[in-house]
Structure formats: structure tokens, C-alpha cells
Design a protein around this motif. Structure first.
Motif, PDB file in Angstrom:
ATOM      1  N   SER A 122     -25.753 -17.092 -57.672  1.00 49.70           N
ATOM      2  CA  SER A 122     -26.331 -18.399 -57.357  1.00 49.70           C
ATOM      3  C   SER A 122     -25.864 -19.450 -58.348  1.00 49.70           C
ATOM      4  O   SER A 122     -25.513 -20.574 -57.971  1.00 49.70           O
ATOM      5  CB  SER A 122     -27.864 -18.301 -57.355  1.00 49.70           C
ATOM      6  OG  SER A 122     -28.448 -19.566 -57.133  1.00 49.70           O
ATOM      7  N   ARG A 157     -22.268 -20.361 -57.694  1.00 46.31           N
ATOM      8  CA  ARG A 157     -22.109 -21.315 -56.590  1.00 46.31           C
ATOM      9  C   ARG A 157     -22.289 -22.736 -57.101  1.00 46.31           C
ATOM     10  O   ARG A 157     -21.535 -23.643 -56.718  1.00 46.31           O
ATOM     11  CB  ARG A 157     -23.104 -21.007 -55.482  1.00 46.31           C
ATOM     12  CG  ARG A 157     -22.972 -21.948 -54.280  1.00 46.31           C
ATOM     13  CD  ARG A 157     -23.875 -21.526 -53.132  1.00 46.31           C
ATOM     14  NE  ARG A 157     -23.688 -22.432 -52.011  1.00 46.31           N
ATOM     15  CZ  ARG A 157     -24.318 -23.593 -51.865  1.00 46.31           C
ATOM     16  NH1 ARG A 157     -25.205 -23.972 -52.789  1.00 46.31           N
ATOM     17  NH2 ARG A 157     -24.076 -24.355 -50.815  1.00 46.31           N
ATOM     18  N   LYS A 158     -23.276 -22.963 -57.951  1.00 46.31           N
ATOM     19  CA  LYS A 158     -23.484 -24.295 -58.508  1.00 46.31           C
ATOM     20  C   LYS A 158     -22.285 -24.726 -59.357  1.00 46.31           C
ATOM     21  O   LYS A 158     -21.874 -25.887 -59.341  1.00 46.31           O
ATOM     22  CB  LYS A 158     -24.756 -24.324 -59.352  1.00 46.31           C
ATOM     23  CG  LYS A 158     -26.033 -24.053 -58.572  1.00 46.31           C
ATOM     24  CD  LYS A 158     -26.278 -25.093 -57.503  1.00 46.31           C
ATOM     25  CE  LYS A 158     -27.642 -24.886 -56.842  1.00 46.31           C
ATOM     26  NZ  LYS A 158     -27.861 -25.810 -55.717  1.00 46.31           N
ATOM     27  N   GLY A 173     -19.203 -23.743 -58.887  1.00 43.27           N
ATOM     28  CA  GLY A 173     -18.144 -24.051 -57.928  1.00 43.27           C
ATOM     29  C   GLY A 173     -18.312 -25.419 -57.304  1.00 43.27           C
ATOM     30  O   GLY A 173     -17.330 -26.145 -57.083  1.00 43.27           O
ATOM     31  N   GLU A 180     -18.229 -15.846 -57.200  1.00 45.07           N
ATOM     32  CA  GLU A 180     -18.861 -16.834 -56.328  1.00 45.07           C
ATOM     33  C   GLU A 180     -18.371 -18.243 -56.633  1.00 45.07           C
ATOM     34  O   GLU A 180     -18.219 -19.074 -55.727  1.00 45.07           O
ATOM     35  CB  GLU A 180     -20.379 -16.765 -56.470  1.00 45.07           C
ATOM     36  CG  GLU A 180     -21.133 -17.643 -55.494  1.00 45.07           C
ATOM     37  CD  GLU A 180     -20.898 -17.283 -54.044  1.00 45.07           C
ATOM     38  OE1 GLU A 180     -21.004 -18.185 -53.179  1.00 45.07           O
ATOM     39  OE2 GLU A 180     -20.588 -16.100 -53.758  1.00 45.07           O
ATOM     40  N   THR A 225     -16.603 -20.575 -53.846  1.00 47.55           N
ATOM     41  CA  THR A 225     -17.172 -21.886 -53.529  1.00 47.55           C
ATOM     42  C   THR A 225     -16.128 -22.982 -53.664  1.00 47.55           C
ATOM     43  O   THR A 225     -16.042 -23.890 -52.822  1.00 47.55           O
ATOM     44  CB  THR A 225     -18.373 -22.184 -54.443  1.00 47.55           C
ATOM     45  OG1 THR A 225     -19.361 -21.165 -54.264  1.00 47.55           O
ATOM     46  CG2 THR A 225     -18.986 -23.535 -54.119  1.00 47.55           C
TER      47      THR A 225
END
Length: 400
Positions: A318, A321-322, A324, A355, A359
Motif C-alpha cells: 500500500s 503504491r503511494k 508510485g 508495487e 504503479t
């Protein structure tokens, strides 16, 4: 404050290397009054990167006259920075040339990395980046003047550990820092409007260079780690989050020396909360929801504490992802070839890195994102130290 020590790793009496790293592209115009210093730097830079050379080689490479080169070499020999190494071994027509080389093993630099949230790390290094001795000291939560005192004590221990002349001290620190080593703002250290380089130069009695830790890490990876200089970003994850950027062989400083401050890009807002994400957390910069509130080491450690490996991977993915999301526009705007992560691999080199890359690729044109390399830095924990050493070489010898 007592510090920990590891054993010497440099090889005493090792032969001078053929050359070290690559040179940064110059970005400033040379003024007439700086000509001699510029010419001196040209000679040292050639010897540092290309290795032993004849005076004629130096003249051809630098574009200087042989008379000027001979004069500069004589001065550098008298200063102990350069030595004659004997005749060139290859057989050539005419009088054999005498080689001169930089005495890279006969001088030390002190390098200090302030990126970690809990401790300060430092090393005594040769000019070629070989570690001679290490020290580390705990911060114990100290900030402001108390943190400066801990840093000063660490520098003194490292200077005492050097058994050869020290050219200078290089320090990589979090925060916005100008080209003179003036800390404009380092919120996580409690430093604001602090002339750190000048202060420590006066107290230690040796030249001190200070720069943003992400910038120093990028310099280290570019000079010693084999990273590309066509489009490189190094993201440092410590007490805070920052980035150093090298484009086309030049370090990007930006307006106000604040390039690379991606840690204070807001990545969590009300829309994310409505989608199920946690509430945005307050950041040291005074805002909420910054990338640093998720990706810094304290934040990652809190988020993964007490969780199973599977749960930790989900949390780290998670956060990745942020990261990215924050990286995608930068990768697109600058057409980056490599993004390197610097920090604990047990937290960064797994679900988070995977991730983040996925992303970025999902949010950029295939032409830009598909060939992007997102990996851990090749110099591990020594990346920032190597870059801090490069600061000294540049500031004191003109070698970049």
C-alpha cells in the motif's frame, strides 16, 4: 558519547587505481580570476578519473599548454597531492615519458550520513572511497543544538581515527541546504536557518562541506556505483524522505536548492480516506498526508510492528503504491531511466518496491515506464557516505 567501531578495510600500500568514477558535467561559467584554480582542478580531475598520465597526456586532455601543465604538476607535487611514478612501461618511439599520479591513498576524508532516524553514521575514507574506519552514535531523540553537539563529537572521533592528512569533512543531512552548507530547513532535526558548514569548520579546524543527504547519495551512486547519469533519481528513506536527481551528468539543485523534496508531496487526502485508507497523519512540515508520513522509517516500522509477514507485505505494498503515485509525474517529466531506493532492504526491497514500480508503469506512457529500472542502490549503506566524500573532493580539490 561513545561510538561503535569496525575494523580497517582499506588495503595499505595498494597501487593507485587506473581511475575512479565519472565526472559531473560542469554547470558554472569559469571567471578569469578563477583560471588558475580551474586549471588545477582540470589536472587533478584527469588524474583522479583516468589514472597515471604523462604531462603530455594531461596537456592533450585538458587543453592546457605543456608549460602550464608542468607548472601545475610541480606545485601539486610540492603539496603532496601528486607524485612521479617513473617512466611509462610501454615502448614508444622517442624519449620515454614520466608518469605522474594522484596520491589517492595518502589522504583521508571524513564522511558523515545523517539520514537515519535513530543514529548518525560516519567513516574515514580514502579519496577513492575505500572505508578505513567507521563510527556510529545514537541520537537518543535529540534535535536542535543537542543534535549539532552529537554530530560535532562524532566528527572529532572520526578525525582522531584518521592516520593520514584529512582533506575535509563531508556531511549528508536531511533538509533543504544551499550550496554553502547553510541548512535552510531540516524539520526532522529541528534545524532552521543554521550555518552548519561554517559552524563546524570553525569548531573542527578543517573544511566542512554539507549537502542534502539525497543529493550526496545520488552523487555516490553516480560516481562510484555505476548508475546512469542520463536520468537518475535516488530516493532516500530514513527519518524523512527525500530524493537526489542527476540529469545528463549534472546534479539538479532547483530553485531555492529544494529539488527532490518528494517527501512532502501530499499523497493522502479525504478521497483516500473515503476509499478506506487511514486518516492523513500530521507531518513535520506542518501539513498532513505527506508521503513522508507513510514512507519514513519510523512510519514503516510502526505500520509493520506486530504483524505477520503477509500482513506486513500488504501494508508495504500500500505504501509502495503511494510512492508510485508520487514518482509517476516525475518519471514522466524528466524521462528518468533509473530510480534507486536507499534504506533498509527488509522494508523496501520487496512488496513496496514491486508495487511502486507497477504503479509508475500503470500511470505513465509505455514508452517511458516500461523500461524504467526501480531498484535498491548498489552501494547499500555506503551510498551517502561515498557521496559525502565526493562533496569534499569537489569542494576542496575541484574534482567532480
Amino acid at each position: 558519547m561513545a561510538a561503535t567501531e569496525t575494523t580497517r578495510t582499506a588495503r595499505p600500500g595498494a597501487p593507485a587505481p587506473r581511475g575512479v568514477g565519472r565526472a559531473l558535467r560542469p554547470t558554472a561559467k569559469v571567471l578569469p580570476e578563477h583560471a588558475r584554480a580551474h586549471n588545477r582542478a582540470l589536472v587533478l580531475q584527469h588524474l583522479f578519473h583516468e589514472g597515471p598520465s604523462s604531462r603530455a597526456d594531461l596537456a592533450r586532455s585538458t587543453g592546457l599548454t605543456r608549460v602550464t601543465v608542468s607548472d601545475l604538476v610541480s606545485v601539486l607535487i610540492s603539496e603532496g597531492l601528486v607524485e612521479e611514478l617513473g617512466l611509462r612501461p610501454e615502448g614508444r618511439v622517442g624519449k620515454p615519458a614520466t608518469l605522474v599520479g594522484m596520491r589517492t591513498e595518502e589522504f583521508h576524508v571524513v564522511a558523515v550520513d545523517l539520514a537515519d532516524d535513530a543514529s548518525l553514521r560516519g567513516a574515514v575514507m580514502t579519496l577513492t572511497g575505500a572505508v578505513v574506519a567507521r563510527r556510529a552514535v545514537s541520537l537518543d531523540g535529540r534535535t536542535g543544538d543537542a543534535a549539532v553537539a552529537v554530530l560535532e563529537d562524532l566528527c572529532r572521533e572520526l578525525l582522531a581515527a584518521a592516520d593520514r592528512p584529512v582533506v575535509g569533512v563531508g556531511i549528508g543531512s536531511p533538509g533543504v541546504i544551499d550550496s554553502s552548507g547553510y541548512v535552510v530547513a531540516a524539520p526532522n532535526r529541528g534545524w532552521y536557518e543554521l550555518p552548519l558548514a561554517a559552524l563546524l569548520t570553525e569548531r573542527l579546524g578543517v573544511p566542512v562541506q554539507v549537502a542534502n543527504d539525497a543529493n550526496t547519495h545520488a552523487l555516490g551512486e553516480y560516481t562510484y556505483g555505476g548508475a546512469t547519469g542520463t536520468g537518475l533519481m535516488v530516493v532516500t528513506v530514513g527519518q524523512g524522505v527525500g530524493a537526489g536527481i542527476v540529469l545528463d551528468g549534472a546534479l539538479v539543485r532547483g530553485r531555492g536548492d529544494a529539488a527532490g523534496e518528494i517527501g512532502h508531496v501530499t499523497v493522502v487526502d479525504d478521497r483516500d480516506v473515503r476509499a478506506g485508507d487511514p486518516l492523513p497523519q500530521p507531518c513535520a512540515c506542518g501539513r498532513e498526508g505527506c508521503l513522508e508520513t507513510l514512507l519514513s522509517l519510523p512510519a514503516l516500522r510502526r505500520a509493520t510492528a506486530g504483524r505477520t509477514p503477509e500482513e506486513s507485505d500488504a501494508v508495504l505494498a500500500s505504501v509502495g503504491r503511494k510512492l508510485g503515485i508520487a514518482l509517476a509525474p516525475v518519471v514522466s517529466a524528466l524521462n528518468l531511466a533509473e530510480v534507486l531506493l536507499s534504506g533498509p532492504p527488509e522494508l523496501l526491497d520487496g512488496a513496496l518496491r514491486v508495487e511502486a514500480l507497477a504503479t509508475v508503469r500503470a500511470r505513465t506512457m509505455p514508452l517511458l515506464g516500461q523500461d524504467l529500472v526501480l531498484r535498491m542502490g548498489s552501494l547499500d549503506e555506503d551510498g551517502a557516505l561515498s557521496g559525502a566524500a565526493a562533496l569534499v573532493l569537489s569542494g576542496q580539490l575541484g574534482v567532480t
